[in-house]
Write a protein that holds these residues in place. Structure first.
Motif, mmCIF file in Angstrom:
data_model
loop_
_atom_site.group_PDB
_atom_site.id
_atom_site.type_symbol
_atom_site.label_atom_id
_atom_site.label_comp_id
_atom_site.label_asym_id
_atom_site.label_seq_id
_atom_site.Cartn_x
_atom_site.Cartn_y
_atom_site.Cartn_z
ATOM 1 N N LYS A 48 0.829 -1.213 0.000
ATOM 2 C CA LYS A 48 0.000 0.000 0.000
ATOM 3 C C LYS A 48 0.861 1.259 0.000
ATOM 4 C CE LYS A 48 -0.579 0.259 4.957
ATOM 5 N NZ LYS A 48 -1.479 0.421 6.063
ATOM 6 N N ASP A 49 2.116 1.140 0.452
ATOM 7 C CA ASP A 49 3.018 2.285 0.495
ATOM 8 C C ASP A 49 3.925 2.382 -0.721
ATOM 9 O OD1 ASP A 49 2.045 2.952 3.033
ATOM 10 O OD2 ASP A 49 3.479 1.605 4.005
ATOM 11 N N GLU A 50 4.059 1.292 -1.480
ATOM 12 C CA GLU A 50 5.009 1.278 -2.594
ATOM 13 C C GLU A 50 4.404 0.580 -3.804
ATOM 14 O OE1 GLU A 50 9.648 0.068 -3.518
ATOM 15 O OE2 GLU A 50 8.774 -0.467 -1.578
ATOM 16 N N ASP A 51 4.271 1.337 -4.911
ATOM 17 C CA ASP A 51 3.807 0.765 -6.173
ATOM 18 C C ASP A 51 4.970 0.103 -6.881
ATOM 19 O OD1 ASP A 51 1.217 1.702 -5.822
ATOM 20 O OD2 ASP A 51 1.679 3.622 -6.769
ATOM 21 N N MET A 52 4.675 -0.909 -7.671
ATOM 22 C CA MET A 52 5.735 -1.594 -8.418
ATOM 23 C C MET A 52 6.044 -0.805 -9.697
ATOM 24 S SD MET A 52 6.550 -3.950 -6.412
ATOM 25 C CE MET A 52 7.639 -4.989 -7.337
ATOM 26 N N ILE A 53 7.293 -0.401 -9.831
ATOM 27 C CA ILE A 53 7.741 0.361 -10.987
ATOM 28 C C ILE A 53 8.315 -0.574 -12.043
ATOM 29 C CG2 ILE A 53 9.371 2.128 -11.772
ATOM 30 C CD1 ILE A 53 9.144 3.304 -8.895
ATOM 31 N N VAL A 54 9.071 -1.582 -11.603
ATOM 32 C CA VAL A 54 9.668 -2.530 -12.556
ATOM 33 C C VAL A 54 8.603 -3.521 -13.017
ATOM 34 C CG1 VAL A 54 12.005 -2.330 -11.627
ATOM 35 C CG2 VAL A 54 10.491 -4.083 -10.739
ATOM 36 N N LYS A 55 8.840 -4.070 -14.214
ATOM 37 C CA LYS A 55 7.922 -5.055 -14.763
ATOM 38 C C LYS A 55 8.731 -6.157 -15.438
ATOM 39 C CE LYS A 55 7.168 -1.878 -18.630
ATOM 40 N NZ LYS A 55 8.174 -0.958 -18.211
ATOM 41 N N PRO A 56 8.121 -7.300 -15.703
ATOM 42 C CA PRO A 56 8.860 -8.396 -16.353
ATOM 43 C C PRO A 56 9.522 -7.939 -17.656
ATOM 44 C CG PRO A 56 6.769 -9.192 -15.536
ATOM 45 C CD PRO A 56 6.760 -7.694 -15.354
ATOM 46 N N GLU A 69 19.943 -15.626 -3.290
ATOM 47 C CA GLU A 69 20.067 -16.543 -4.422
ATOM 48 C C GLU A 69 19.179 -17.755 -4.195
ATOM 49 O OE1 GLU A 69 24.101 -17.552 -5.349
ATOM 50 O OE2 GLU A 69 24.749 -15.473 -5.231
ATOM 51 N N ILE A 70 18.435 -18.129 -5.240
ATOM 52 C CA ILE A 70 17.623 -19.340 -5.207
ATOM 53 C C ILE A 70 17.837 -20.101 -6.507
ATOM 54 C CG2 ILE A 70 15.865 -18.416 -3.659
ATOM 55 C CD1 ILE A 70 14.078 -18.019 -6.077
ATOM 56 N N GLU A 71 17.587 -21.395 -6.474
ATOM 57 C CA GLU A 71 17.699 -22.213 -7.672
ATOM 58 C C GLU A 71 16.339 -22.820 -7.963
ATOM 59 O OE1 GLU A 71 20.590 -25.615 -9.507
ATOM 60 O OE2 GLU A 71 21.338 -24.006 -8.212
ATOM 61 N N LEU A 72 15.899 -22.691 -9.206
ATOM 62 C CA LEU A 72 14.591 -23.172 -9.618
ATOM 63 C C LEU A 72 14.723 -23.817 -10.988
ATOM 64 C CD1 LEU A 72 11.524 -23.177 -8.968
ATOM 65 C CD2 LEU A 72 11.390 -21.036 -10.219
ATOM 66 N N ASP A 73 14.362 -25.087 -11.093
ATOM 67 C CA ASP A 73 14.452 -25.838 -12.355
ATOM 68 C C ASP A 73 15.861 -25.788 -12.949
ATOM 69 O OD1 ASP A 73 11.748 -26.417 -12.141
ATOM 70 O OD2 ASP A 73 11.163 -24.632 -13.290
ATOM 71 N N GLY A 74 16.881 -25.852 -12.106
ATOM 72 C CA GLY A 74 18.264 -25.858 -12.567
ATOM 73 C C GLY A 74 18.816 -24.497 -12.960
ATOM 74 N N GLU A 75 18.047 -23.443 -12.802
ATOM 75 C CA GLU A 75 18.485 -22.075 -13.130
ATOM 76 C C GLU A 75 18.683 -21.292 -11.842
ATOM 77 O OE1 GLU A 75 18.889 -20.556 -16.191
ATOM 78 O OE2 GLU A 75 18.451 -22.401 -17.276
ATOM 79 N N SER A 76 19.640 -20.381 -11.834
ATOM 80 C CA SER A 76 19.888 -19.527 -10.672
ATOM 81 C C SER A 76 19.124 -18.215 -10.831
ATOM 82 C CB SER A 76 21.372 -19.229 -10.535
ATOM 83 O OG SER A 76 22.066 -20.404 -10.215
ATOM 84 N N TYR A 77 18.491 -17.785 -9.756
ATOM 85 C CA TYR A 77 17.746 -16.529 -9.733
ATOM 86 C C TYR A 77 18.084 -15.782 -8.454
ATOM 87 C CZ TYR A 77 14.782 -18.609 -13.350
ATOM 88 O OH TYR A 77 14.326 -19.189 -14.501
ATOM 89 N N LEU A 78 17.748 -14.500 -8.445
ATOM 90 C CA LEU A 78 17.841 -13.668 -7.249
ATOM 91 C C LEU A 78 16.440 -13.166 -6.933
ATOM 92 C CD1 LEU A 78 20.932 -11.415 -7.984
ATOM 93 C CD2 LEU A 78 20.746 -13.091 -6.169
ATOM 94 N N ILE A 79 16.078 -13.173 -5.670
ATOM 95 C CA ILE A 79 14.829 -12.552 -5.247
ATOM 96 C C ILE A 79 15.202 -11.436 -4.284
ATOM 97 C CG2 ILE A 79 14.341 -14.150 -3.350
ATOM 98 C CD1 ILE A 79 11.355 -13.960 -4.378
ATOM 99 N N MET A 80 14.687 -10.228 -4.570
ATOM 100 C CA MET A 80 15.048 -9.052 -3.776
ATOM 101 C C MET A 80 13.895 -8.076 -3.736
ATOM 102 S SD MET A 80 17.588 -7.029 -6.417
ATOM 103 C CE MET A 80 18.613 -8.440 -6.698
ATOM 104 N N ARG A 81 13.988 -7.129 -2.833
ATOM 105 C CA ARG A 81 12.989 -6.065 -2.763
ATOM 106 C C ARG A 81 13.229 -5.085 -3.919
ATOM 107 N NH1 ARG A 81 9.970 -5.999 1.649
ATOM 108 N NH2 ARG A 81 10.635 -7.202 3.446
ATOM 109 N N GLN A 82 12.149 -4.465 -4.356
ATOM 110 C CA GLN A 82 12.278 -3.476 -5.430
ATOM 111 C C GLN A 82 13.241 -2.356 -5.030
ATOM 112 O OE1 GLN A 82 9.134 -1.673 -8.274
ATOM 113 N NE2 GLN A 82 8.987 -0.513 -6.374
ATOM 114 N N ALA A 87 18.689 0.758 -10.779
ATOM 115 C CA ALA A 87 18.279 1.443 -12.010
ATOM 116 C C ALA A 87 17.690 0.447 -12.995
ATOM 117 C CB ALA A 87 19.483 2.128 -12.646
ATOM 118 N N ILE A 88 16.853 0.968 -13.883
ATOM 119 C CA ILE A 88 16.353 0.204 -15.025
ATOM 120 C C ILE A 88 17.171 0.652 -16.221
ATOM 121 C CG2 ILE A 88 14.374 -0.255 -16.511
ATOM 122 C CD1 ILE A 88 12.566 0.435 -14.111
#
Length: 89
Positions: A48-56, A69-82, A87-88
């Motif tokens: 409610k305090d922060e709109d999502m600016i980034v998109k897929p 860092e997480i691994e999903l289906d053999g691929e490495s990903y990062l999950i983080m706060r916006q 920068a975009i």
């Protein structure tokens, strides 16, 4: 994609690390720098305090120690706060 980030979190696929230096020297795995850019794969709904600016499919820059860092289906990903995204591109 079987993962959906919650709140203001973003799932990022890091860019591949550089294999060669500018001078053409091949960089071994132990000396490679962690990439600081990547592609947004999925985003949460925001808060409610922060709109999502980034998109897929956005290309983004993030801090060196940002995210988890997480691994999903053999691929490495990062999950983080916006807010950890710098920068975009």
């Amino acid at each position: 994609m079987s993962i959906k980030p919650l709140a203001d979190r973003v799932l990022i696929k890091p860019a591949a690390a550089e294999e060669k230096s500018v001078g053409g020297i091949i960089i071994p795995d132990t000396a490679k720098e962690k990439p600081l850019k990547g592609e947004v794969v999925a985003v949460g709904n925001g808060t409610k305090d922060e709109d999502m600016i980034v998109k897929p499919n956005d290309q983004v820059l993030y801090g060196k120690y940002a995210g988890t860092e997480i691994e999903l289906d053999g691929e490495s990903y990062l999950i983080m706060r916006q807010s950890d995204i710098l920068a975009i591109i």
